[in-house]
Design a protein around this motif. Structure first.
Motif, mmCIF file in Angstrom:
data_model
loop_
_atom_site.group_PDB
_atom_site.id
_atom_site.type_symbol
_atom_site.label_atom_id
_atom_site.label_comp_id
_atom_site.label_asym_id
_atom_site.label_seq_id
_atom_site.Cartn_x
_atom_site.Cartn_y
_atom_site.Cartn_z
ATOM 1 N N SER A 50 0.837 -1.196 0.000
ATOM 2 C CA SER A 50 0.000 0.000 0.000
ATOM 3 C C SER A 50 0.877 1.254 0.000
ATOM 4 O O SER A 50 2.020 1.227 0.490
ATOM 5 C CB SER A 50 -0.905 0.015 1.232
ATOM 6 N N PRO A 51 0.350 2.346 -0.533
ATOM 7 C CA PRO A 51 1.086 3.618 -0.462
ATOM 8 C C PRO A 51 1.405 4.011 0.980
ATOM 9 O O PRO A 51 2.466 4.562 1.256
ATOM 10 C CB PRO A 51 0.133 4.626 -1.117
ATOM 11 N N ARG A 52 0.495 3.720 1.907
ATOM 12 C CA ARG A 52 0.725 4.056 3.326
ATOM 13 C C ARG A 52 1.931 3.303 3.871
ATOM 14 O O ARG A 52 2.777 3.875 4.548
ATOM 15 C CB ARG A 52 -0.509 3.738 4.159
ATOM 16 N N LEU A 53 2.020 1.997 3.574
ATOM 17 C CA LEU A 53 3.163 1.207 4.028
ATOM 18 C C LEU A 53 4.448 1.725 3.395
ATOM 19 O O LEU A 53 5.453 1.913 4.081
ATOM 20 C CB LEU A 53 2.962 -0.278 3.687
ATOM 21 N N LEU A 54 4.434 1.966 2.103
ATOM 22 C CA LEU A 54 5.631 2.445 1.405
ATOM 23 C C LEU A 54 6.096 3.796 1.944
ATOM 24 O O LEU A 54 7.303 4.060 1.990
ATOM 25 C CB LEU A 54 5.378 2.506 -0.095
ATOM 26 N N ALA A 55 5.165 4.637 2.363
ATOM 27 C CA ALA A 55 5.528 5.937 2.932
ATOM 28 C C ALA A 55 6.244 5.782 4.275
ATOM 29 O O ALA A 55 6.982 6.679 4.694
ATOM 30 C CB ALA A 55 4.288 6.806 3.097
ATOM 31 N N LEU A 56 6.059 4.637 4.943
ATOM 32 C CA LEU A 56 6.673 4.412 6.255
ATOM 33 C C LEU A 56 7.998 3.656 6.189
ATOM 34 O O LEU A 56 8.637 3.449 7.222
ATOM 35 C CB LEU A 56 5.692 3.650 7.164
ATOM 36 N N VAL A 57 8.430 3.245 5.011
ATOM 37 C CA VAL A 57 9.697 2.516 4.887
ATOM 38 C C VAL A 57 10.831 3.372 5.465
ATOM 39 O O VAL A 57 10.953 4.555 5.146
ATOM 40 C CB VAL A 57 9.979 2.130 3.420
ATOM 41 N N GLY A 58 11.614 2.769 6.347
ATOM 42 C CA GLY A 58 12.711 3.465 7.003
ATOM 43 C C GLY A 58 12.318 4.207 8.266
ATOM 44 O O GLY A 58 13.173 4.694 8.987
ATOM 45 N N GLN A 59 11.021 4.282 8.536
ATOM 46 C CA GLN A 59 10.538 4.963 9.729
ATOM 47 C C GLN A 59 9.999 3.944 10.736
ATOM 48 O O GLN A 59 9.712 2.811 10.380
ATOM 49 C CB GLN A 59 9.419 5.933 9.357
ATOM 50 N N GLU A 60 9.831 4.392 11.973
ATOM 51 C CA GLU A 60 9.255 3.520 12.986
ATOM 52 C C GLU A 60 7.743 3.496 12.870
ATOM 53 O O GLU A 60 7.109 4.524 12.635
ATOM 54 C CB GLU A 60 9.658 3.974 14.385
ATOM 55 N N VAL A 85 10.287 0.040 9.547
ATOM 56 C CA VAL A 85 9.630 -0.671 8.453
ATOM 57 C C VAL A 85 10.600 -0.929 7.304
ATOM 58 O O VAL A 85 11.318 -0.030 6.868
ATOM 59 C CB VAL A 85 8.413 0.127 7.929
ATOM 60 N N GLU A 86 10.586 -2.182 6.829
ATOM 61 C CA GLU A 86 11.307 -2.589 5.614
ATOM 62 C C GLU A 86 10.349 -3.373 4.738
ATOM 63 O O GLU A 86 9.516 -4.122 5.246
ATOM 64 C CB GLU A 86 12.480 -3.519 5.944
ATOM 65 N N THR A 87 10.483 -3.226 3.417
ATOM 66 C CA THR A 87 9.659 -3.993 2.483
ATOM 67 C C THR A 87 10.544 -4.603 1.405
ATOM 68 O O THR A 87 11.688 -4.193 1.210
ATOM 69 C CB THR A 87 8.595 -3.099 1.797
ATOM 70 N N GLY A 88 9.987 -5.584 0.712
ATOM 71 C CA GLY A 88 10.694 -6.247 -0.374
ATOM 72 C C GLY A 88 11.149 -7.631 0.038
ATOM 73 O O GLY A 88 11.348 -7.909 1.219
ATOM 74 N N SER A 89 11.313 -8.489 -0.932
ATOM 75 C CA SER A 89 11.719 -9.863 -0.651
ATOM 76 C C SER A 89 13.120 -9.897 -0.046
ATOM 77 O O SER A 89 14.044 -9.270 -0.552
ATOM 78 C CB SER A 89 11.686 -10.678 -1.946
ATOM 79 N N TRP A 90 13.239 -10.637 1.053
ATOM 80 C CA TRP A 90 14.523 -10.778 1.731
ATOM 81 C C TRP A 90 14.580 -12.153 2.379
ATOM 82 O O TRP A 90 13.603 -12.595 2.986
ATOM 83 C CB TRP A 90 14.703 -9.684 2.787
ATOM 84 N N THR A 91 15.710 -12.831 2.236
ATOM 85 C CA THR A 91 15.903 -14.149 2.832
ATOM 86 C C THR A 91 16.856 -14.033 4.012
ATOM 87 O O THR A 91 17.981 -13.563 3.852
ATOM 88 C CB THR A 91 16.470 -15.142 1.794
ATOM 89 N N ASP A 92 16.387 -14.466 5.172
ATOM 90 C CA ASP A 92 17.226 -14.445 6.367
ATOM 91 C C ASP A 92 18.368 -15.432 6.173
ATOM 92 O O ASP A 92 18.123 -16.616 5.892
ATOM 93 C CB ASP A 92 16.385 -14.830 7.588
ATOM 94 N N PRO A 93 19.621 -14.998 6.302
ATOM 95 C CA PRO A 93 20.747 -15.902 6.059
ATOM 96 C C PRO A 93 20.872 -17.040 7.074
ATOM 97 O O PRO A 93 21.393 -18.099 6.745
ATOM 98 C CB PRO A 93 21.966 -14.982 6.104
ATOM 99 N N ASP A 94 20.389 -16.827 8.294
ATOM 100 C CA ASP A 94 20.501 -17.860 9.322
ATOM 101 C C ASP A 94 19.406 -18.919 9.242
ATOM 102 O O ASP A 94 19.658 -20.100 9.412
ATOM 103 C CB ASP A 94 20.492 -17.231 10.722
ATOM 104 N N SER A 95 18.162 -18.479 9.001
ATOM 105 C CA SER A 95 17.031 -19.412 9.022
ATOM 106 C C SER A 95 16.542 -19.803 7.632
ATOM 107 O O SER A 95 15.826 -20.787 7.484
ATOM 108 C CB SER A 95 15.860 -18.802 9.804
ATOM 109 N N GLY A 96 16.871 -19.008 6.611
ATOM 110 C CA GLY A 96 16.351 -19.249 5.268
ATOM 111 C C GLY A 96 14.928 -18.759 5.096
ATOM 112 O O GLY A 96 14.331 -18.922 4.035
ATOM 113 N N PHE A 97 14.375 -18.113 6.128
ATOM 114 C CA PHE A 97 13.003 -17.623 6.096
ATOM 115 C C PHE A 97 12.917 -16.438 5.134
ATOM 116 O O PHE A 97 13.698 -15.499 5.210
ATOM 117 C CB PHE A 97 12.566 -17.225 7.503
#
Length: 151
Positions: free
Chosen positions: A50-60, A125-137
């Motif tokens: 959502s635009p609301r979520l994207l506006a919060l990227v990098g913010q608390e 807030v962070e968005t986008g596909s990301w794979t945790d290196p420790d768990s593979g999640f």
């Protein structure tokens, strides 16, 4: 009378100094976010943030939900779900995977809460596909450097 006046004039100054020196309430400073605010729609390409979520990227932001059962007793991350989950989300098949989840990476390890206890999480807030290196999640939405409290 003079001593009383002196005390009276010092109180506002002391209150102002305390307000300046004490850290602000982290939940009050964070933008409140809801699970309904995460996506704006779905298409053949997948979910759209959502635009609301994207506006919060990098913010608390503050988000309320339920801690899914973790992989281990003390962990530095967990899954926050809209509804209480009785089963470990990591153990479910793709067909059972919940749509409304956010991965929460904590500032420091913490004991998990009861899965039926509603909590409030505050994190960056962070968005986008990301794979945790420790768990593979793999995650699409994350709250980093987070802390939580039961409600």
């Amino acid at each position: 009378m003079a001593a009383r006046r002196h005390t009276t004039t010092r109180r506002p100054v002391l209150a102002a100094a305390a307000a300046f020196l004490l850290p602000p309430n982290p939940v009050a400073a964070a933008e409140r976010l809801a699970f309904d605010d995460l996506y704006s729609g779905w298409s053949v390409m997948g979910a759209s943030f959502s635009p609301r979520l994207l506006a919060l990227v990098g913010q608390e932001a503050a988000l309320r939900g339920y801690m899914a059962p973790p992989l281990k007793a003390e962990a530095d991350f967990f899954v926050l779900a809209r509804e209480p989950m009785a089963l470990c989300p990591f153990c479910s098949s793709d067909a059972d995977w919940p749509v409304d989840i956010v991965v929460v990476y904590l500032r420091r390890q913490a004991q998990p809460t009861d899965p039926g206890t509603r909590i409030e999480v505050v994190g960056r807030v962070e968005t986008g596909s990301w794979t945790d290196p420790d768990s593979g999640f793999v995650s699409q939405i994350r709250l980093r450097d987070a802390r939580f409290r039961p409600l």
